[in-house]
Motif scaffolding. Structure first.
Motif, PDB file in Angstrom:
ATOM      1  N   UNK A  74       0.821  -1.206   0.000  1.00 43.50           N
ATOM      2  CA  UNK A  74       0.000   0.000   0.000  1.00 43.50           C
ATOM      3  C   UNK A  74       0.860   1.263   0.000  1.00 43.50           C
ATOM      4  N   UNK A  75       1.979   1.221   0.732  1.00 44.53           N
ATOM      5  CA  UNK A  75       2.894   2.368   0.752  1.00 44.53           C
ATOM      6  C   UNK A  75       3.488   2.604  -0.636  1.00 44.53           C
ATOM      7  N   UNK A  76       3.787   1.508  -1.354  1.00 44.82           N
ATOM      8  CA  UNK A  76       4.290   1.643  -2.727  1.00 44.82           C
ATOM      9  C   UNK A  76       3.280   2.397  -3.578  1.00 44.82           C
ATOM     10  N   UNK A  77       2.022   1.970  -3.531  1.00 49.05           N
ATOM     11  CA  UNK A  77       0.969   2.645  -4.299  1.00 49.05           C
ATOM     12  C   UNK A  77       0.808   4.100  -3.873  1.00 49.05           C
ATOM     13  N   UNK A  78       0.857   4.337  -2.568  1.00 49.47           N
ATOM     14  CA  UNK A  78       0.678   5.693  -2.026  1.00 49.47           C
ATOM     15  C   UNK A  78       1.719   6.642  -2.614  1.00 49.47           C
ATOM     16  N   UNK A  79       2.999   6.256  -2.530  1.00 50.72           N
ATOM     17  CA  UNK A  79       4.055   7.158  -2.993  1.00 50.72           C
ATOM     18  C   UNK A  79       4.132   7.237  -4.513  1.00 50.72           C
ATOM     19  N   UNK A  80       3.774   6.161  -5.205  1.00 53.56           N
ATOM     20  CA  UNK A  80       3.695   6.252  -6.662  1.00 53.56           C
ATOM     21  C   UNK A  80       2.666   7.299  -7.069  1.00 53.56           C
ATOM     22  N   UNK A  81       1.514   7.292  -6.392  1.00 54.87           N
ATOM     23  CA  UNK A  81       0.472   8.276  -6.694  1.00 54.87           C
ATOM     24  C   UNK A  81       0.937   9.688  -6.341  1.00 54.87           C
ATOM     25  N   UNK A  82       1.652   9.839  -5.217  1.00 52.73           N
ATOM     26  CA  UNK A  82       2.164  11.154  -4.819  1.00 52.73           C
ATOM     27  C   UNK A  82       3.143  11.687  -5.861  1.00 52.73           C
ATOM     28  N   UNK A  83       4.032  10.815  -6.319  1.00 60.36           N
ATOM     29  CA  UNK A  83       5.120  11.259  -7.191  1.00 60.36           C
ATOM     30  C   UNK A  83       4.699  11.456  -8.644  1.00 60.36           C
ATOM     31  N   UNK A  84       3.834  10.579  -9.165  1.00 56.56           N
ATOM     32  CA  UNK A  84       3.536  10.666 -10.590  1.00 56.56           C
ATOM     33  C   UNK A  84       2.272  11.455 -10.896  1.00 56.56           C
ATOM     34  N   UNK A  85       1.355  11.579  -9.946  1.00 59.81           N
ATOM     35  CA  UNK A  85       0.173  12.411 -10.151  1.00 59.81           C
ATOM     36  C   UNK A  85      -0.962  11.718 -10.878  1.00 59.81           C
ATOM     37  N   UNK A  86      -2.112  12.378 -10.836  1.00 58.01           N
ATOM     38  CA  UNK A  86      -3.354  11.804 -11.345  1.00 58.01           C
ATOM     39  C   UNK A  86      -3.330  11.529 -12.854  1.00 58.01           C
ATOM     40  N   UNK A  87      -2.861  12.466 -13.696  1.00 59.75           N
ATOM     41  CA  UNK A  87      -2.884  12.202 -15.144  1.00 59.75           C
ATOM     42  C   UNK A  87      -2.107  10.960 -15.538  1.00 59.75           C
ATOM     43  N   UNK A  88      -0.942  10.743 -14.914  1.00 59.89           N
ATOM     44  CA  UNK A  88      -0.130   9.583 -15.276  1.00 59.89           C
ATOM     45  C   UNK A  88      -0.741   8.296 -14.727  1.00 59.89           C
ATOM     46  N   UNK A  89      -1.373   8.375 -13.550  1.00 56.58           N
ATOM     47  CA  UNK A  89      -2.067   7.202 -13.013  1.00 56.58           C
ATOM     48  C   UNK A  89      -3.138   6.731 -13.983  1.00 56.58           C
ATOM     49  N   UNK A  90      -3.925   7.673 -14.502  1.00 52.75           N
ATOM     50  CA  UNK A  90      -4.994   7.309 -15.434  1.00 52.75           C
ATOM     51  C   UNK A  90      -4.426   6.888 -16.789  1.00 52.75           C
ATOM     52  N   UNK A  91      -3.307   7.497 -17.195  1.00 55.06           N
ATOM     53  CA  UNK A  91      -2.671   7.084 -18.447  1.00 55.06           C
ATOM     54  C   UNK A  91      -2.177   5.644 -18.339  1.00 55.06           C
ATOM     55  N   UNK A  92      -1.613   5.303 -17.194  1.00 53.69           N
ATOM     56  CA  UNK A  92      -1.175   3.920 -16.979  1.00 53.69           C
ATOM     57  C   UNK A  92      -2.366   2.976 -16.980  1.00 53.69           C
ATOM     58  N   UNK A  93      -3.457   3.382 -16.341  1.00 60.00           N
ATOM     59  CA  UNK A  93      -4.654   2.538 -16.285  1.00 60.00           C
ATOM     60  C   UNK A  93      -5.220   2.279 -17.680  1.00 60.00           C
ATOM     61  N   UNK A  94      -5.029   3.233 -18.601  1.00 61.31           N
ATOM     62  CA  UNK A  94      -5.536   3.065 -19.972  1.00 61.31           C
ATOM     63  C   UNK A  94      -4.562   2.304 -20.863  1.00 61.31           C
ATOM     64  N   UNK A  95      -3.338   2.095 -20.390  1.00 59.85           N
ATOM     65  CA  UNK A  95      -2.305   1.475 -21.219  1.00 59.85           C
ATOM     66  C   UNK A  95      -2.439  -0.044 -21.251  1.00 59.85           C
ATOM     67  N   UNK A  96      -1.665  -0.653 -22.147  1.00 60.78           N
ATOM     68  CA  UNK A  96      -1.660  -2.113 -22.245  1.00 60.78           C
ATOM     69  C   UNK A  96      -1.093  -2.741 -20.975  1.00 60.78           C
ATOM     70  N   UNK A  97      -0.057  -2.093 -20.409  1.00 66.61           N
ATOM     71  CA  UNK A  97       0.511  -2.606 -19.166  1.00 66.61           C
ATOM     72  C   UNK A  97      -0.509  -2.546 -18.040  1.00 66.61           C
ATOM     73  N   UNK A  98      -1.301  -1.479 -18.011  1.00 63.38           N
ATOM     74  CA  UNK A  98      -2.360  -1.390 -17.018  1.00 63.38           C
ATOM     75  C   UNK A  98      -3.361  -2.516 -17.172  1.00 63.38           C
ATOM     76  N   UNK A  99      -3.683  -2.848 -18.423  1.00 60.85           N
ATOM     77  CA  UNK A  99      -4.612  -3.951 -18.677  1.00 60.85           C
ATOM     78  C   UNK A  99      -4.019  -5.281 -18.218  1.00 60.85           C
ATOM     79  N   UNK A 100      -2.706  -5.473 -18.435  1.00 65.57           N
ATOM     80  CA  UNK A 100      -2.043  -6.695 -17.979  1.00 65.57           C
ATOM     81  C   UNK A 100      -2.122  -6.808 -16.459  1.00 65.57           C
ATOM     82  N   UNK A 101      -1.971  -5.661 -15.791  1.00 62.57           N
ATOM     83  CA  UNK A 101      -2.062  -5.632 -14.322  1.00 62.57           C
ATOM     84  C   UNK A 101      -3.507  -5.598 -13.847  1.00 62.57           C
ATOM     85  N   UNK A 102      -4.440  -5.677 -14.789  1.00 59.58           N
ATOM     86  CA  UNK A 102      -5.877  -5.689 -14.482  1.00 59.58           C
ATOM     87  C   UNK A 102      -6.324  -4.412 -13.781  1.00 59.58           C
ATOM     88  N   UNK A 103      -5.716  -3.291 -14.193  1.00 59.49           N
ATOM     89  CA  UNK A 103      -6.111  -1.978 -13.705  1.00 59.49           C
ATOM     90  C   UNK A 103      -6.763  -1.231 -14.855  1.00 59.49           C
TER      91      UNK A 103
END
Length: 226
Positions: A74-103
């Motif tokens: 959970x701490x990993x996710x927390x700091x990833x979100x802090x560092x990369x920000x909302x636009x990149x989180x959603x960009x990752x979720x829309x990416x092929x890698x995000x789909x592989x991770x089932x996000x």
């Protein structure tokens, strides 16, 4: 169950079983609580089962290792979100890698909406709810929630959920053989999900009650002291 795309549930179960120890419980639960989907249901119950059957591990140690792993992920996710920000989180979720991770953006949005609706306590309650469980740390990081509170609520929620999973492993050890364990865990998985929803609802109702219940009148305000 949520699964890594390259494995099926039976393969994951076999891999976990072959590497069962406190360290691997911690490691697998760290993975489960980060952005990589990995079902806690095939980590903690088998570990608790082994602890109950042959005593190579202690069931309380299993619960502690699982909870610490959940906090680490959970701490990993927390700091990833802090560092990369909302636009990149959603960009990752829309990416092929995000789909592989089932996000997906929908799952991230669901976690954000849940966090917005329930505030900081959602990091506690969210640990009990399927789908929300793995992603609730992301909106907490995006909102830059107080890190101490985040760790406290995450640990409490993860501890309750892991206690339920440990109980399941202990319970199945009473009458299920190793060969039938995976099938029984799959069978009970739906009940685990409903248990998570029920625990989450109870916690939310308790918080609401604490917020709306009338405060007791101070003794200094009593008519007897007038």
């Amino acid at each position: 169950m949520e699964l890594l795309a390259i494995f099926d549930a039976q393969s994951l179960f076999s891999m976990v079983w072959d590497h069962m120890s406190y360290f691997y419980v911690f490691l697998f639960m760290t993975i489960e609580s980060s952005f990589i989907p990995f079902p806690s249901e095939i980590v903690v119950p088998p570990a608790a089962y082994i602890a109950s059957v042959d005593g190579t591990m202690n069931i309380y140690g299993v619960g502690i290792a699982a909870t610490l792993g959940a906090l680490a992920g959970s701490i990993i996710n927390y700091f990833l979100a802090v560092w990369i920000g909302r636009p990149i989180v959603y960009a990752f979720a829309r990416s092929r890698m995000g789909a592989i991770c089932m996000i997906s953006p929908e799952k991230v949005k669901k976690a954000e909406d849940y966090f917005d609706a329930h505030g900081a306590v959602s990091t506690f309650v969210g640990r009990l709810i399927p789908v929300i469980r793995q992603l609730i740390s992301i909106p907490a990081g995006l909102a830059r929630m107080n890190f101490g509170k985040f760790c406290l609520f995450t640990t409490l929620g993860a501890a309750i959920w892991n206690a339920v999973l440990c109980w399941l492993g202990w319970f199945l050890a009473r009458f299920v053989s190793k060969d039938d364990l995976f099938q029984k865990i799959e069978e009970y998985n739906q009940y685990l999900s409903w248990a998570g929803y029920a625990l989450g609802a109870i916690c939310i109702l308790f918080v609401i009650y604490q917020l709306v219940k009338p405060k007791k009148q101070n003794d200094s305000d009593s008519p007897l002291n007038a």
